[in-house]
Scaffold this motif. Sequence first.
Motif, mmCIF file in Angstrom:
data_model
loop_
_atom_site.group_PDB
_atom_site.id
_atom_site.type_symbol
_atom_site.label_atom_id
_atom_site.label_comp_id
_atom_site.label_asym_id
_atom_site.label_seq_id
_atom_site.Cartn_x
_atom_site.Cartn_y
_atom_site.Cartn_z
ATOM 1 N N HIS A 355 0.797 -1.222 0.000
ATOM 2 C CA HIS A 355 0.000 0.000 0.000
ATOM 3 C C HIS A 355 0.837 1.283 0.000
ATOM 4 O O HIS A 355 0.508 2.259 -0.670
ATOM 5 N N HIS A 356 1.938 1.297 0.735
ATOM 6 C CA HIS A 356 2.657 2.551 0.974
ATOM 7 C C HIS A 356 4.153 2.260 1.077
ATOM 8 O O HIS A 356 4.562 1.305 1.751
ATOM 9 N N LEU A 357 4.968 3.074 0.421
ATOM 10 C CA LEU A 357 6.412 2.908 0.491
ATOM 11 C C LEU A 357 7.056 4.281 0.617
ATOM 12 O O LEU A 357 6.728 5.207 -0.133
ATOM 13 N N VAL A 358 7.957 4.395 1.582
ATOM 14 C CA VAL A 358 8.718 5.629 1.781
ATOM 15 C C VAL A 358 10.197 5.272 1.777
ATOM 16 O O VAL A 358 10.610 4.333 2.454
ATOM 17 N N LEU A 359 10.999 5.997 1.007
ATOM 18 C CA LEU A 359 12.430 5.709 1.001
ATOM 19 C C LEU A 359 13.232 6.972 0.800
ATOM 20 O O LEU A 359 12.769 7.940 0.180
ATOM 21 N N HIS A 360 14.444 6.940 1.364
ATOM 22 C CA HIS A 360 15.427 7.966 1.065
ATOM 23 C C HIS A 360 15.978 7.653 -0.319
ATOM 24 O O HIS A 360 16.498 6.563 -0.547
ATOM 25 N N HIS A 361 15.853 8.602 -1.214
ATOM 26 C CA HIS A 361 16.263 8.344 -2.593
ATOM 27 C C HIS A 361 17.724 7.892 -2.635
ATOM 28 O O HIS A 361 18.575 8.472 -1.950
ATOM 29 N N PRO A 362 18.046 6.863 -3.413
ATOM 30 C CA PRO A 362 19.396 6.309 -3.381
ATOM 31 C C PRO A 362 20.483 7.214 -3.954
ATOM 32 O O PRO A 362 21.662 7.008 -3.672
ATOM 33 N N THR A 363 20.122 8.206 -4.764
ATOM 34 C CA THR A 363 21.149 9.067 -5.363
ATOM 35 C C THR A 363 20.894 10.551 -5.163
ATOM 36 O O THR A 363 21.789 11.361 -5.415
ATOM 37 N N MET A 364 19.711 10.927 -4.708
ATOM 38 C CA MET A 364 19.388 12.332 -4.510
ATOM 39 C C MET A 364 18.950 12.569 -3.073
ATOM 40 O O MET A 364 18.421 11.687 -2.420
ATOM 41 N N LYS A 365 19.165 13.775 -2.597
ATOM 42 C CA LYS A 365 18.844 14.092 -1.206
ATOM 43 C C LYS A 365 17.375 14.478 -1.095
ATOM 44 O O LYS A 365 17.021 15.646 -0.915
ATOM 45 N N LYS A 366 16.527 13.484 -1.215
ATOM 46 C CA LYS A 366 15.102 13.724 -1.058
ATOM 47 C C LYS A 366 14.427 12.422 -0.665
ATOM 48 O O LYS A 366 15.001 11.334 -0.759
ATOM 49 N N ILE A 367 13.215 12.530 -0.202
ATOM 50 C CA ILE A 367 12.441 11.372 0.242
ATOM 51 C C ILE A 367 11.320 11.111 -0.752
ATOM 52 O O ILE A 367 10.578 12.018 -1.125
ATOM 53 N N SER A 368 11.229 9.868 -1.193
ATOM 54 C CA SER A 368 10.153 9.469 -2.109
ATOM 55 C C SER A 368 9.049 8.805 -1.301
ATOM 56 O O SER A 368 9.317 7.919 -0.487
ATOM 57 N N ASP A 369 7.829 9.241 -1.540
ATOM 58 C CA ASP A 369 6.677 8.751 -0.784
ATOM 59 C C ASP A 369 5.611 8.315 -1.788
ATOM 60 O O ASP A 369 5.081 9.129 -2.540
ATOM 61 N N MET A 370 5.325 6.996 -1.823
ATOM 62 C CA MET A 370 4.389 6.451 -2.809
ATOM 63 C C MET A 370 3.274 5.692 -2.127
ATOM 64 O O MET A 370 3.522 4.993 -1.140
ATOM 65 N N ALA A 371 2.078 5.800 -2.661
ATOM 66 C CA ALA A 371 0.944 5.092 -2.085
ATOM 67 C C ALA A 371 -0.041 4.686 -3.172
ATOM 68 O O ALA A 371 -0.304 5.438 -4.109
ATOM 69 N N VAL A 372 -0.561 3.468 -3.051
ATOM 70 C CA VAL A 372 -1.677 2.996 -3.868
ATOM 71 C C VAL A 372 -2.745 2.584 -2.867
ATOM 72 O O VAL A 372 -2.647 1.526 -2.242
ATOM 73 N N PRO A 373 -3.763 3.407 -2.652
ATOM 74 C CA PRO A 373 -4.583 3.297 -1.454
ATOM 75 C C PRO A 373 -5.521 2.118 -1.336
ATOM 76 O O PRO A 373 -5.822 1.697 -0.228
ATOM 77 N N GLU A 374 -6.029 1.567 -2.410
ATOM 78 C CA GLU A 374 -7.120 0.616 -2.253
ATOM 79 C C GLU A 374 -6.677 -0.840 -2.348
ATOM 80 O O GLU A 374 -5.750 -1.175 -3.081
ATOM 81 N N LEU A 375 -7.346 -1.684 -1.592
ATOM 82 C CA LEU A 375 -7.124 -3.135 -1.624
ATOM 83 C C LEU A 375 -8.173 -3.727 -2.555
ATOM 84 O O LEU A 375 -9.361 -3.710 -2.264
#
Length: 380
Positions: A355-375
Amino acid sequence: MSKPTTEVGEERAQTGETFGVPWPDLNDGLTYTDTVRPSNAASTMIEFYSTKYKNSAPLQGWLQRIRNGQITVDGEVVKDPHTILRAGSELMYHRLPWKEPDAPYLLEILYEDDDLVAFNKPSGLQVLPGGLFQQRTVLTQLQWRECQGISTSLGLSTNPGAQQQHPVPVHRLGRGTSGILLCAKSKLAKSRLAAYFAEGTSVVGDNRKSNMDLGGVRRISKVYRALASGIIDKDEVIIKQPIGIMRYQGVANGLYVASSSVGKPALSKVDVLERDIPGNCTLVQVEIQSGRPHQIRIHLSFIGHPLLGDPLYVTGGHPKCFNSESGENDFAQDGGYQRPINPVPGDCGYYLHAHHLVLHHPTMKKISDMAVPELAKRDS
């Protein structure tokens, strides 16, 4: 399902682009190559294959393959199963093309840049080749996309300094699991993302951190939604059951199960979102620190609440069936084992969604936040 969204720092993007090529009726078959070692010299061809590849086919199946002319020795077809092998000889087994089970083929792009891309994987699509699925996989679609050159954003980077290659999945989702699948597009991103996933698993194995602070700072965080059978009474459950492997018919390398004695550490945090009393099921959110295969399915079944529709795991974190359902002379048309009657890990029907994934970008100084809300409802 509502449109998936991606947040990167202060940016917000909506893609929703889908791609995919319909599967051909038959795959291309497979070719396996071996060089005869001195230790195998003087063995017969049937002894070699029925011993080294006993998980691929029973003895009678290998006899059929040899007599069909599917094996060459130093480039020559050899149909005599009792041919004596010589050290250094090149063996090649040609597995005939076959029709793979039905599988979806469309993938939705959630986020992409020069180093990584995230997709919304549908339930029923295997990530990497294995078993009956050698072509109908996410990896094949990524390779085909690259070969066709449909999009510069998937492997043909607009950044001249980026490595040019098709994206590669850096983690797996079960065939029946839907949701966010992360892929690397450069060697640097692949190595760093692999390290992120390994970090979480190593923390679980550290007894000094056994209290499982899932709220701590981590470079990647995965959250799933699942529909569990029965009513879970507690609003929050922490599951620390180790996961090990047992021998199981139809699974060459063994089946992952709850195992206290020889299992590896695994931790899951389960939060109840909704209790459906009439339907006798519970919608939960699960955050995992480790990433053991089938961890959520095993952990929820271990506490007595298997995923609704799970054909394999039952209360206790073990399979429904233990007994073998096939014999030495029971083989398919191509000589391999028949598909087991007992359920196997790739069988679908359960409700599990990345449903949801948050990660520190592997090459850039930013945080990626992804979500696909429905089951979404699963195919059986």
